[in-house]
Design a protein around this motif. Structure first.
Motif, mmCIF file in Angstrom:
data_model
loop_
_atom_site.group_PDB
_atom_site.id
_atom_site.type_symbol
_atom_site.label_atom_id
_atom_site.label_comp_id
_atom_site.label_asym_id
_atom_site.label_seq_id
_atom_site.Cartn_x
_atom_site.Cartn_y
_atom_site.Cartn_z
ATOM 1 N N SER A 153 0.832 -1.211 0.000
ATOM 2 C CA SER A 153 0.000 0.000 0.000
ATOM 3 C C SER A 153 0.864 1.258 0.000
ATOM 4 C CB SER A 153 -0.912 0.007 1.231
ATOM 5 O OG SER A 153 -1.721 -1.146 1.245
ATOM 6 N N HIS A 210 -1.161 0.143 -6.738
ATOM 7 C CA HIS A 210 -2.411 0.341 -7.474
ATOM 8 C C HIS A 210 -2.337 1.531 -8.432
ATOM 9 C CE1 HIS A 210 -2.238 2.523 -3.735
ATOM 10 N NE2 HIS A 210 -3.157 3.367 -4.152
ATOM 11 N N CYS A 230 -6.912 -7.484 -8.991
ATOM 12 C CA CYS A 230 -8.333 -7.843 -9.055
ATOM 13 C C CYS A 230 -8.532 -9.078 -9.928
ATOM 14 C CB CYS A 230 -9.145 -6.675 -9.620
ATOM 15 S SG CYS A 230 -9.324 -5.305 -8.480
ATOM 16 N N VAL A 232 -2.348 -9.510 -2.124
ATOM 17 C CA VAL A 232 -3.587 -9.001 -1.542
ATOM 18 C C VAL A 232 -4.762 -9.692 -2.238
ATOM 19 C CG1 VAL A 232 -3.929 -7.046 -3.152
ATOM 20 C CG2 VAL A 232 -4.691 -6.844 -0.766
ATOM 21 N N ASN A 233 -5.851 -9.856 -1.490
ATOM 22 C CA ASN A 233 -7.036 -10.453 -2.104
ATOM 23 C C ASN A 233 -7.676 -9.459 -3.077
ATOM 24 O OD1 ASN A 233 -7.566 -9.286 0.662
ATOM 25 N ND2 ASN A 233 -9.669 -9.358 -0.081
ATOM 26 N N TYR A 264 -9.840 -6.758 -4.853
ATOM 27 C CA TYR A 264 -10.575 -5.641 -4.286
ATOM 28 C C TYR A 264 -11.598 -5.144 -5.311
ATOM 29 C CZ TYR A 264 -6.503 -3.793 -6.760
ATOM 30 O OH TYR A 264 -5.519 -3.567 -7.693
ATOM 31 N N SER A 292 -9.021 -1.237 2.672
ATOM 32 C CA SER A 292 -8.743 -0.933 1.269
ATOM 33 C C SER A 292 -9.417 -1.907 0.307
ATOM 34 C CB SER A 292 -7.235 -0.946 1.010
ATOM 35 O OG SER A 292 -6.588 0.040 1.783
ATOM 36 N N THR A 293 -9.607 -3.151 0.728
ATOM 37 C CA THR A 293 -10.210 -4.146 -0.171
ATOM 38 C C THR A 293 -11.716 -4.262 0.020
ATOM 39 O OG1 THR A 293 -9.895 -5.963 1.402
ATOM 40 C CG2 THR A 293 -8.095 -5.528 -0.156
#
Length: 298
Positions: free
Chosen positions: A48, A53, A84, A107-108, A110, A142-143
């Motif tokens: 992050s 992103h 994503c 990260v999972n 989002y 965030s997600t």
């Protein structure tokens, strides 16, 4: 033996103040040397604080190659490759592995709210695409989705899933992960800098601490004190993180952290748009904070 241990720094991605806000590789080198010299256990890019992103696929590959080469095996380099799209996450993961990343942080997905079974499938696919270790990354603010301990317990047995970073700030959530990791070869890492001591006492093996970009000695000293059983020293150092944390919320992530580094002489530039450039806006408060830590500033 833990795969992930100690203080891992989610390094900011330095940008220039040009029209494209292009990556500043020289500033990255300066920050890398500061972190290595302060005794961190690993460098993590494109988290992050690394503004993954807001970076293109090409930028992520180019910067990964640069950082891996600059670090030169002196400590592990971890690369954020979550996306994503499952295909994009797999492609990024394969490319980062080929460039020499030691492990991946994933990260999972989002934006889209997916089911628990779909989350498990996502991690199965990404894990199968590479051979190097993977850290799950839980950051629900965030997600829009918290990885439940139940879901983590289903993912934990996957052979190269070796860790999870929890940035929920929820101690019960962290406890659930530690329980899910028990019996599996999986480490739990604290992602909330204010809870490093509490997480360590519960069984976390390390911290991925954004504040360590700036106050590296404080955070590394805290973890060292925890490992040495120096309770009073650890209590003092944990509290010593707060003056920085108190000011970080005054701008969008990671604008305040980057401005603090810039005023401390490491020209990491602004956060990338749409986050606003903080030049001048909080400088007096930031310099007061730097004075507190005895950090020279421009």
């Amino acid at each position: 033996m833990s795969t992930f241990h100690g203080v891992i720094v989610p390094m900011v991605t330095p940008f220039k103040r040009d029209s494209a806000q292009s990556i500043n590789f020289c500033a990255a080198d300066q920050l890398i040397e500061k972190l290595i010299g302060s005794g961190v256990s690993g460098i993590f890019i494109f988290g992050s604080n690394g503004e993954f992103h807001l970076c293109s696929h090409e930028e992520r590959i180019r910067f990964t190659k640069h950082v891996v080469q600059k670090v030169g095996g002196r400590l592990p380099v971890y690369v954020g490759t979550g996306a994503c799209s499952t295909n994009e996450a797999c492609n990024l993961s394969r490319e980062a592995e080929a460039l020499g990343a030691d492990a991946l942080s994933v990260v999972n997905p989002y934006f889209t709210q997916i089911s628990d079974s779909e989350i498990v499938r996502y991690y199965e696919r990404v894990a199968a695409s590479v051979k190097i270790p993977i850290i799950l990354y839980n950051i629900p603010k965030s997600t829009g989705m918290n990885l439940s301990a139940e879901v983590v317990s289903k993912i934990a047995p996957i052979e190269n899933i070796k860790g999870i970073k929890d940035s929920s700030g929820n101690v019960e959530n962290l406890a659930g992960y530690i329980e899910a990791a028990y019996g599996n070869d999986m480490d739990v890492l604290v992602g909330s800098d204010g809870k490093i001591s509490k997480g360590y006492a519960m069984g976390a093996t390390g911290a991925i601490a954004g504040t360590a970009n700036l106050i590296t000695d404080v955070v590394v000293g805290l973890f060292s004190a925890l490992e040495s059983g120096k309770t009073e020293s650890a209590k003092m150092l944990q509290a010593e993180i707060e003056p920085l944390r108190d000011i970080l919320h005054k701008g969008s992530t990671p604008a305040v952290l980057k401005r603090s580094l810039e005023l401390a002489g490491i020209p990491v530039g602004p956060a990338r748009e749409p986050v606003s450039d903080l030049s001048g806006f909080l400088d007096a408060s930031i310099m007061s904070m730097l004075d507190h830590y005895g950090i020279e500033h421009i």
